[in-house]
Scaffold this motif. Structure first.
Motif, short mmCIF file in Angstrom:
data_model
loop_
_atom_site.label_atom_id
_atom_site.label_comp_id
_atom_site.label_asym_id
_atom_site.label_seq_id
_atom_site.Cartn_x
_atom_site.Cartn_y
_atom_site.Cartn_z
N GLY A 1 62.20 41.98 -16.73
CA GLY A 1 61.28 42.85 -17.46
C GLY A 1 61.05 44.16 -16.73
N ILE A 2 60.64 45.15 -17.50
CA ILE A 2 60.29 46.47 -16.98
C ILE A 2 58.96 46.87 -17.58
N ARG A 3 58.05 47.35 -16.76
CA ARG A 3 56.77 47.85 -17.24
C ARG A 3 56.62 49.31 -16.84
N THR A 4 56.39 50.18 -17.81
CA THR A 4 55.97 51.55 -17.55
C THR A 4 54.49 51.63 -17.90
N GLN A 5 53.90 52.83 -17.78
CA GLN A 5 52.48 52.92 -18.08
C GLN A 5 52.20 52.52 -19.52
N ARG A 6 53.08 52.90 -20.45
CA ARG A 6 52.82 52.57 -21.85
C ARG A 6 53.60 51.34 -22.33
N TRP A 7 54.84 51.17 -21.87
CA TRP A 7 55.73 50.21 -22.51
C TRP A 7 56.04 49.02 -21.60
N LYS A 8 56.36 47.91 -22.23
CA LYS A 8 56.84 46.72 -21.54
C LYS A 8 58.06 46.20 -22.29
N TYR A 9 59.14 45.94 -21.55
CA TYR A 9 60.37 45.42 -22.15
C TYR A 9 60.70 44.10 -21.48
N VAL A 10 60.86 43.07 -22.28
CA VAL A 10 61.08 41.70 -21.81
C VAL A 10 62.42 41.21 -22.31
N ILE A 11 63.21 40.59 -21.43
CA ILE A 11 64.51 40.07 -21.87
C ILE A 11 64.66 38.57 -21.70
N ALA A 12 63.68 37.89 -21.10
CA ALA A 12 63.87 36.46 -20.86
C ALA A 12 62.56 35.71 -20.95
N ASP A 13 62.66 34.48 -21.45
CA ASP A 13 61.55 33.55 -21.45
C ASP A 13 62.13 32.16 -21.23
N TYR A 14 61.26 31.17 -21.10
CA TYR A 14 61.73 29.79 -20.98
C TYR A 14 61.56 29.07 -22.30
N THR B 1 62.89 24.13 -21.26
CA THR B 1 63.22 24.04 -19.83
C THR B 1 64.35 24.96 -19.39
N PHE B 2 64.92 25.77 -20.27
CA PHE B 2 65.98 26.68 -19.87
C PHE B 2 65.53 28.12 -20.01
N LYS B 3 66.02 28.97 -19.10
CA LYS B 3 65.75 30.39 -19.21
C LYS B 3 66.51 30.90 -20.42
N PHE B 4 65.80 31.50 -21.32
CA PHE B 4 66.31 31.85 -22.65
C PHE B 4 66.45 33.37 -22.73
N SER B 5 67.63 33.86 -23.02
CA SER B 5 67.85 35.29 -23.11
C SER B 5 67.54 35.79 -24.52
N VAL B 6 66.35 36.36 -24.69
CA VAL B 6 66.01 36.92 -26.00
C VAL B 6 66.85 38.16 -26.29
N GLU B 7 67.27 38.83 -25.24
CA GLU B 7 68.10 40.03 -25.39
C GLU B 7 69.42 39.68 -26.05
N ASP B 8 70.09 38.63 -25.58
CA ASP B 8 71.41 38.27 -26.11
C ASP B 8 71.34 37.75 -27.53
N ARG B 9 70.19 37.29 -27.96
CA ARG B 9 70.06 36.76 -29.32
C ARG B 9 69.64 37.83 -30.33
N GLY B 10 69.52 39.05 -29.87
CA GLY B 10 69.18 40.11 -30.79
C GLY B 10 67.72 40.18 -31.15
N TYR B 11 66.86 39.70 -30.23
CA TYR B 11 65.42 39.74 -30.45
C TYR B 11 64.79 40.69 -29.42
N PRO B 12 64.99 41.97 -29.52
CA PRO B 12 64.46 42.88 -28.50
C PRO B 12 62.93 42.80 -28.43
N GLN B 13 62.41 42.59 -27.22
CA GLN B 13 60.98 42.40 -27.03
C GLN B 13 60.39 43.63 -26.35
#
Length: 462
Positions: A368-381, A384-396
């Motif tokens: 993830g990246i956090r700027t003063q205004r924005w937050k971009y997330v590419i992974a969650d669990y 029990t597995f680390k799930f790539s939301v980025e690769d599935r086309g779900y930009p967060q």
């Protein structure tokens, strides 16, 4: 100037002229400031009244917030304790120290390299230094004891208090020996030793890391508080922490060094199985959402830090080393890449953050990246597995100016330019930190079309 004038100034955009500057700080002329950091273990954003908590009573922490500044957008350096403490101690993202992956277990020999410069070392020789409480940066070999890392005094435990075997140590130099303890009295023993350190060093500059091992599970309330909180034993322990904070505030006042002392209260990461993330999404050890990283942070120094003020400037635990060096007039460590920034202007004048971005890691992976205004997330669990939301086309993509702090709805479809900018920032971070991984490619992502591996990674770790 009263609180309402300061807040009016902040609202009108005139805060920089209204608030005191570091140059006009009212500590005694010629004296370097003292620094105390209370570093709790697994305390959540919503466990403190000043940050919206309602179940657990924290009157002394609320008083601390009234007397100082709340950092509402402060991030721990990691979502787990060993990497978080490595980042705090060195001013560097923990991947640079080799301690970004998981936590150090009782049978491991990993530790903070002696080549790393800690806050304690950076402040020497003028400062008396003590680590009282939990270390968790290596308990075997050259990394042990903490007195090898610039601390004059160590009184504490080597790792989390749920790990066995557990011993309490005390000593100076390499002469560190075991002392008896009882679990329900452990936080009180930490406070009692810290109080003695304050009394012994009131006349000279000092740095105290009071690293309480609570409210990490299991909870061991002192008998006088057991069963008194509506939040069960977890709440009992948080209220004990609150009482310790109250005693510390009063002690600084009685010693006459409150104006000379910057007191910081925070946590190493978000809550584990108990505790409140205060409406933030996820918890300790999770993906890139705020509940694992964004924690309470309060800073108090009468006459230097304005009272009753909140700032949403993005800050992180990696900022303390460069900030303390700046305020103490010390040079930064040479030949060392620091990721932290000097936030003294944030603390003394409510200035904007010096960070363009904060990088969020899960183990050694940029997630993830956090700027003063924005937050971009590419992974969650997920299961029990680390799930790539980025690769599935779900930009967060999240707009962090939204009063809803839960990161529930991505606004990627509404802000294409911001999404492209944040993606570019994340790729740059990946390019920077990928070569520093201890074992490249070892973080497990469950990607589209892939079958789960035969083993499951340990997601929840101490």
């Amino acid at each position: 100037m009263d609180r309402r004038q300061i807040l009016a100034g902040l609202a009108s955009g005139a805060s920089l002229s209204l608030l005191p500057s570091i140059a006009s700080a009212s500590n005694r002329p010629g004296r370097k400031p003292n620094f105390i950091v209370i570093y709790c273990d697994d305390l959540g954003y919503g466990d403190v009244g000043a940050f919206g908590g309602r179940t657990i009573k924290t009157p002394h922490l609320d008083r601390l917030a009234r007397q100082g500044m709340k950092l509402t957008d402060y991030y721990a350096p990691a979502n787990l304790c060993t990497p978080s403490r490595a980042g705090f101690m060195t001013g560097r993202y923990p991947i640079r120290t080799g301690l970004a992956r998981g936590v150090i277990m009782a049978d491991e020999a990993r530790g903070l390299p002696l080549s790393e410069v800690t806050i304690a070392e950076a402040l020497k020789p003028e400062y008396a230094t003590a680590l009282i409480g939990k270390w968790h940066l290596g308990h075997k070999g050259p990394s042990w004891p903490p007195t090898k890392h610039g601390f004059d005094l160590f009184y504490g435990i080597p790792y989390s208090h749920d790990m066995l075997p557990l011993s309490l140590y005390e000593g100076r130099g390499e002469d560190v020996h075991e002392v008896p303890f009882e679990y329900p009295q452990l936080q009180q023993m930490f406070w009692n030793r810290a109080e003695t350190f304050l009394e012994d060093n009131a006349s000279r500059p000092f740095f105290l890391d009071l690293a309480l091992s609570a409210p990490h599970l299991p909870n061991y309330p002192i008998p006088s508080l057991a069963g008194t909180s509506a939040a069960g034993s977890y709440g009992d322990v948080v209220e004990e922490i609150d009482q310790i904070v109250g005693r510390l505030i009063d002690k600084l006042d009685r010693l006459g060094i409150a104006e000379d002392t910057m007191l910081i209260f925070t946590s190493d990461n978000g809550p584990w199985f108990e505790g409140s993330a205060g409406g933030l999404r996820d918890r300790k050890g999770g993906g890139a959402y705020d509940g694992g990283y964004r924690v309470p942070c309060i800073v108090r120094q009468p006459g230097t830090v304005p009272s009753g003020v909140s700032t949403n400037a993005i800050t992180m635990g990696i900022d303390f080393l460069p900030t303390f060096c700046a305020m103490a007039g010390k040079q930064l460590p040479r030949d060392t890449i620091l990721d932290g920034k000097d936030i003294s202007a944030v603390l003394t004048r409510a200035a904007p953050s010096p960070h363009q971005e904060l990088v969020l890691f899960d183990n050694e992976e940029v997630v993830g990246i956090r700027t003063q205004r924005w937050k971009y997330v590419i992974a969650d669990y997920y299961r029990t597995f680390k799930f790539s939301v980025e690769d599935r086309g779900y930009p967060q993509l999240y707009d962090m100016t939204d009063p809803d702090m839960s990161e529930s709805y991505s606004v990627a479809s509404l802000h294409k330019d911001a999404l492209a900018m944040m993606k570019a920032r994340l790729e740059t971070a990946r390019t920077t930190f990928e070569p520093l991984k201890s074992s490249p490619g070892s973080d497990i992502f469950l990607r589209p079309g892939e079958r789960p591996p035969s083993h499951k990674p340990a997601i929840w770790q101490d």
